[in-house]
Design a protein around this motif. Structure first.
Motif, PDB file in Angstrom:
ATOM      1  N   VAL A 178     -77.478  66.375 -30.991  1.00  0.00           N
ATOM      2  CA  VAL A 178     -78.446  65.438 -31.559  1.00  0.00           C
ATOM      3  C   VAL A 178     -78.271  65.415 -33.076  1.00  0.00           C
ATOM      4  O   VAL A 178     -77.969  66.436 -33.693  1.00  0.00           O
ATOM      5  N   THR A 179     -78.465  64.235 -33.661  1.00  0.00           N
ATOM      6  CA  THR A 179     -78.255  64.046 -35.096  1.00  0.00           C
ATOM      7  C   THR A 179     -79.351  63.165 -35.679  1.00  0.00           C
ATOM      8  O   THR A 179     -79.961  62.351 -34.978  1.00  0.00           O
ATOM      9  N   CYS A 180     -79.597  63.325 -36.976  1.00  0.00           N
ATOM     10  CA  CYS A 180     -80.451  62.415 -37.724  1.00  0.00           C
ATOM     11  C   CYS A 180     -79.795  62.175 -39.075  1.00  0.00           C
ATOM     12  O   CYS A 180     -78.966  62.971 -39.522  1.00  0.00           O
ATOM     13  N   ALA A 181     -80.187  61.061 -39.735  1.00  0.00           N
ATOM     14  CA  ALA A 181     -79.399  60.649 -40.898  1.00  0.00           C
ATOM     15  C   ALA A 181     -80.215  59.837 -41.883  1.00  0.00           C
ATOM     16  O   ALA A 181     -81.396  59.527 -41.659  1.00  0.00           O
ATOM     17  N   ALA A 182     -79.528  59.431 -42.969  1.00  0.00           N
ATOM     18  CA  ALA A 182     -80.159  58.643 -44.024  1.00  0.00           C
ATOM     19  C   ALA A 182     -80.511  57.236 -43.563  1.00  0.00           C
ATOM     20  O   ALA A 182     -81.317  56.567 -44.212  1.00  0.00           O
ATOM     21  N   ASP A 183     -79.924  56.776 -42.477  1.00  0.00           N
ATOM     22  CA  ASP A 183     -80.280  55.450 -41.952  1.00  0.00           C
ATOM     23  C   ASP A 183     -81.560  55.488 -41.131  1.00  0.00           C
ATOM     24  O   ASP A 183     -82.002  54.452 -40.622  1.00  0.00           O
ATOM     25  N   GLY A 184     -82.175  56.663 -40.997  1.00  0.00           N
ATOM     26  CA  GLY A 184     -83.414  56.801 -40.233  1.00  0.00           C
ATOM     27  C   GLY A 184     -83.209  56.950 -38.745  1.00  0.00           C
ATOM     28  O   GLY A 184     -84.172  57.217 -38.014  1.00  0.00           O
ATOM     29  N   GLN A 185     -81.979  56.806 -38.271  1.00  0.00           N
ATOM     30  CA  GLN A 185     -81.727  56.879 -36.834  1.00  0.00           C
ATOM     31  C   GLN A 185     -81.705  58.325 -36.334  1.00  0.00           C
ATOM     32  O   GLN A 185     -81.287  59.238 -37.041  1.00  0.00           O
ATOM     33  N   VAL A 186     -82.157  58.484 -35.097  1.00  0.00           N
ATOM     34  CA  VAL A 186     -82.011  59.734 -34.352  1.00  0.00           C
ATOM     35  C   VAL A 186     -81.121  59.416 -33.164  1.00  0.00           C
ATOM     36  O   VAL A 186     -81.441  58.541 -32.345  1.00  0.00           O
ATOM     37  N   ARG A 187     -79.980  60.111 -33.058  1.00  0.00           N
ATOM     38  CA  ARG A 187     -78.988  59.764 -32.058  1.00  0.00           C
ATOM     39  C   ARG A 187     -78.633  60.971 -31.200  1.00  0.00           C
ATOM     40  O   ARG A 187     -78.772  62.135 -31.608  1.00  0.00           O
ATOM     41  N   HIS A 188     -78.132  60.658 -29.986  1.00  0.00           N
ATOM     42  CA  HIS A 188     -77.697  61.685 -29.042  1.00  0.00           C
ATOM     43  C   HIS A 188     -76.245  61.424 -28.679  1.00  0.00           C
ATOM     44  O   HIS A 188     -75.885  60.308 -28.293  1.00  0.00           O
ATOM     45  N   ALA A 189     -75.423  62.457 -28.822  1.00  0.00           N
ATOM     46  CA  ALA A 189     -74.008  62.359 -28.454  1.00  0.00           C
ATOM     47  C   ALA A 189     -73.746  63.269 -27.258  1.00  0.00           C
ATOM     48  O   ALA A 189     -74.145  64.437 -27.250  1.00  0.00           O
ATOM     49  N   THR A 190     -73.065  62.731 -26.245  1.00  0.00           N
ATOM     50  CA  THR A 190     -72.694  63.495 -25.061  1.00  0.00           C
ATOM     51  C   THR A 190     -71.173  63.579 -24.990  1.00  0.00           C
ATOM     52  O   THR A 190     -70.485  62.543 -25.018  1.00  0.00           O
ATOM     53  N   ILE A 191     -70.647  64.805 -24.928  1.00  0.00           N
ATOM     54  CA  ILE A 191     -69.201  65.002 -24.830  1.00  0.00           C
ATOM     55  C   ILE A 191     -68.806  64.926 -23.356  1.00  0.00           C
ATOM     56  O   ILE A 191     -69.231  65.745 -22.540  1.00  0.00           O
ATOM     57  N   LEU A 192     -67.998  63.945 -23.024  1.00  0.00           N
ATOM     58  CA  LEU A 192     -67.567  63.709 -21.655  1.00  0.00           C
ATOM     59  C   LEU A 192     -66.247  64.434 -21.396  1.00  0.00           C
ATOM     60  O   LEU A 192     -65.761  65.208 -22.215  1.00  0.00           O
ATOM     61  N   GLU A 193     -65.666  64.150 -20.245  1.00  0.00           N
ATOM     62  CA  GLU A 193     -64.382  64.754 -19.911  1.00  0.00           C
ATOM     63  C   GLU A 193     -63.295  64.246 -20.853  1.00  0.00           C
ATOM     64  O   GLU A 193     -63.371  63.146 -21.387  1.00  0.00           O
ATOM     65  N   TYR A 194     -62.279  65.095 -21.071  1.00  0.00           N
ATOM     66  CA  TYR A 194     -61.106  64.755 -21.879  1.00  0.00           C
ATOM     67  C   TYR A 194     -61.468  64.454 -23.338  1.00  0.00           C
ATOM     68  O   TYR A 194     -60.744  63.734 -24.024  1.00  0.00           O
ATOM     69  N   GLY A 195     -62.608  64.986 -23.803  1.00  0.00           N
ATOM     70  CA  GLY A 195     -62.957  64.858 -25.202  1.00  0.00           C
ATOM     71  C   GLY A 195     -63.561  63.530 -25.597  1.00  0.00           C
ATOM     72  O   GLY A 195     -63.796  63.294 -26.794  1.00  0.00           O
ATOM     73  N   GLU A 196     -63.829  62.651 -24.661  1.00  0.00           N
ATOM     74  CA  GLU A 196     -64.494  61.398 -25.000  1.00  0.00           C
ATOM     75  C   GLU A 196     -65.958  61.659 -25.315  1.00  0.00           C
ATOM     76  O   GLU A 196     -66.586  62.550 -24.742  1.00  0.00           O
ATOM     77  N   VAL A 197     -66.503  60.868 -26.244  1.00  0.00           N
ATOM     78  CA  VAL A 197     -67.870  61.066 -26.706  1.00  0.00           C
ATOM     79  C   VAL A 197     -68.651  59.767 -26.548  1.00  0.00           C
ATOM     80  O   VAL A 197     -68.185  58.697 -26.957  1.00  0.00           O
TER      81      VAL A 197
END
Length: 504
Positions: A141-160
């Motif tokens: 999970v990440t947050c940033a200067a753009d105000g967004q809160v995002r979720h990243a899921t690492i899939l098979e073979y390194g895809e995100v």
């Protein structure tokens, strides 16, 4: 059962023999021998079962000898912008970092190699990136200067796969995951909003907007910079920002009473001499494993509060009484509250710096505007280390979850790894008040300038929220500082004006 008493006696006799030297060498090397002897004995006692693994680990992590031997092990270089966040996974074998370049990088820090690097999906500088526990290091999970809160899921073979979870109207500096949940975390932002997220639903719950104390009419909300959850009681969390108070909340009150009244804190923390001071703010907070609260003030010092040092929930009455006492002509006898411990020597004026416990929670660490890392002993506030760690400013210092090892980051475009591998112990800190020539600049963000204009305009407005006008202003703030690079690998502009002090 094996009788280990004879083995222990031999170890004790051997350790006593370590100090049998000439008187001159004994005077010179007394402290070094004592620390080496203690370390050897601890290993021996652990091996024969006279010292538990847990106690051994705590002693090693809290060892001042190891703190004095912390040395730069390596630099992790991949980012093309300032590195604003660094943290470890639960096992401690992976570091995650986020940067102004809007990329997230996962590192095998021990070998200095990159495990994965990907575009976060943010439109501006990443301020926090965290690997959620118990997810096989695949949920971020990440947050940033753009105000967004995002979720990243690492899939098979390194895809995100990344997706938007929620948004703040303004910069979102910090998030805090609920230990040890793989699903639940909180965020705070400069819009004063605190949000609760559950990755099982993928939805955000707006808990409350942090309101200033009575009489602070220059700003409609408290711009929040920091949030932390008590590891001993995950129902409790603290937020802090553009005024002097760290506010403690109990999430159970929201669950039992989902009304707007939830925004009232259960406790407030602030040093007594800063009550009513409208010129200070807070950039970082942290809880120890004993529920102690560490608070880093801008333009001020770092303070350590125990849980009995709060001012309670009715802070307006406290401020009224304090105001009467300060302005009274007659001397009034008041019951003095126990004051927090103070840690000083660093400089915290230019950026939003974190603060942390290190070394089994026996030490306190902070970055500084002078580009150095400061480490104090918690029990007596003694400054034990000052380390060159950045060419300009150190913003973030994170401890390894299980051993005495640190990661730091700041204005430089790398992550620095610090391990206790120094052959010689560091000398006592000296000349800590010096300032680098490069830091004689005020770093003024265009977004900060716009927020100040918004605060000034709010004095002429009704306290009621005007969604269209505030939304337009916030959109202007975000757009004004946005980077225009189309390439995800190209370093974006930092978004700061550097004005020499003598020209102001």
């Amino acid at each position: 059962m094996v009788d280990t008493s004879g083995i222990q006696d031999r170890f004790d006799r051997s350790s006593r023999g370590l100090t049998m030297n000439s008187s001159s060498s004994r005077i010179i090397d007394k402290k070094n021998k004592a620390s080496v002897q203690t370390a050897v004995l601890d290993i021996c006692r652990r091996e024969v079962g006279h010292l538990s693994t847990r106690k051994f680990s705590h002693r090693r992590a809290a060892s001042e000898d190891l703190v004095l031997r912390l040395d730069l092990a390596r630099k992790l270089q991949k980012h093309s912008g300032c590195v604003n966040t660094v943290s470890f996974n639960a096992h401690g074998d992976i570091i995650i970092s986020g940067s102004d370049d809007r990329r997230v990088v996962l590192w095998d820090w021990e070998n200095g190699c990159i495990k994965l690097s990907f575009n976060s999906g943010h439109n501006n500088n990443i301020f926090q990136a965290t690997i959620m526990p118990e997810t096989d290091d695949r949920s971020i999970v990440t947050c940033a200067a753009d105000g967004q809160v995002r979720h990243a899921t690492i899939l098979e073979y390194g895809e995100v796969e990344t997706k938007l979870l929620g948004r703040h109207q303004g910069r979102a500096h910090k998030l805090a995951n609920e230990p040890p949940s793989p699903h639940v975390f909180y965020t705070c932002g400069e819009d004063g909003l605190v949000q609760h997220f559950d990755l099982r639903t993928g939805e955000a719950t707006e808990l409350f907007t942090c309101q200033p104390v009575r009489g602070r009419t220059f700003t409609p909300v408290v711009h929040l910079n920091a949030i932390a959850i008590d590891p001993l009681n995950p129902n409790l969390f603290v937020v802090a920002g553009s005024d002097e108070f760290s506010r403690l909340y109990d999430i159970r009150r929201y669950r039992y009473d989902a009304s707007a009244a939830f925004g009232k804190p259960v406790d407030h923390f602030c040093p007594e001499h800063l009550l009513g001071d409208e010129n200070v703010g807070i950039t970082g907070v942290a809880f120890s494993d004993q529920s102690e609260l560490l608070v880093s003030y801008s333009e001020e010092f770092i303070y350590l509060f125990s849980n009995n040092m709060g001012w309670g929930s009715d802070i307006n009455s406290v401020l009224d009484d304090h105001h009467l006492t300060v302005n009274s002509d007659s001397e009034m006898e008041t019951d003095s509250k126990p004051g927090p411990q103070v840690f000083n020597g660093h400089r915290n004026c230019l950026t939003v710096k974190g603060v942390s416990f290190v070394g089994a929670n026996e030490y306190v660490a902070s970055g500084s505007d002078c580009g150095r890392m400061f480490i104090w002993k918690k029990k007596d506030s003694k400054l034990v280390r000052v380390v060159e760690a950045d060419k300009q400013v150190v913003n973030c210092i994170q401890p390894h979850p299980h051993t005495l090892m640190l990661a730091s980051c700041g204005i430089d475009w790398d992550v620095k790894i610090w391990t206790p591998t120094g052959l010689e112990k560091a000398l006592p800190p000296t000349n800590i008040n010096r300032l680098r020539p490069s830091t004689n600049h005020l770093m003024v963000s265009p977004r900060d300038m716009a927020l100040e204009l918004l605060a000034l305009r709010s004095q002429r407005m009704s306290p009621e929220r005007r969604p269209n006008e505030e939304g337009d202003m916030m959109e202007f703030i975000v757009t004004f500082d946005g980077d225009s690079s189309d390439s995800e690998d190209e370093a974006p502009a930092t978004g700061y004006f550097h004005w020499p002090v003598q020209d102001l």
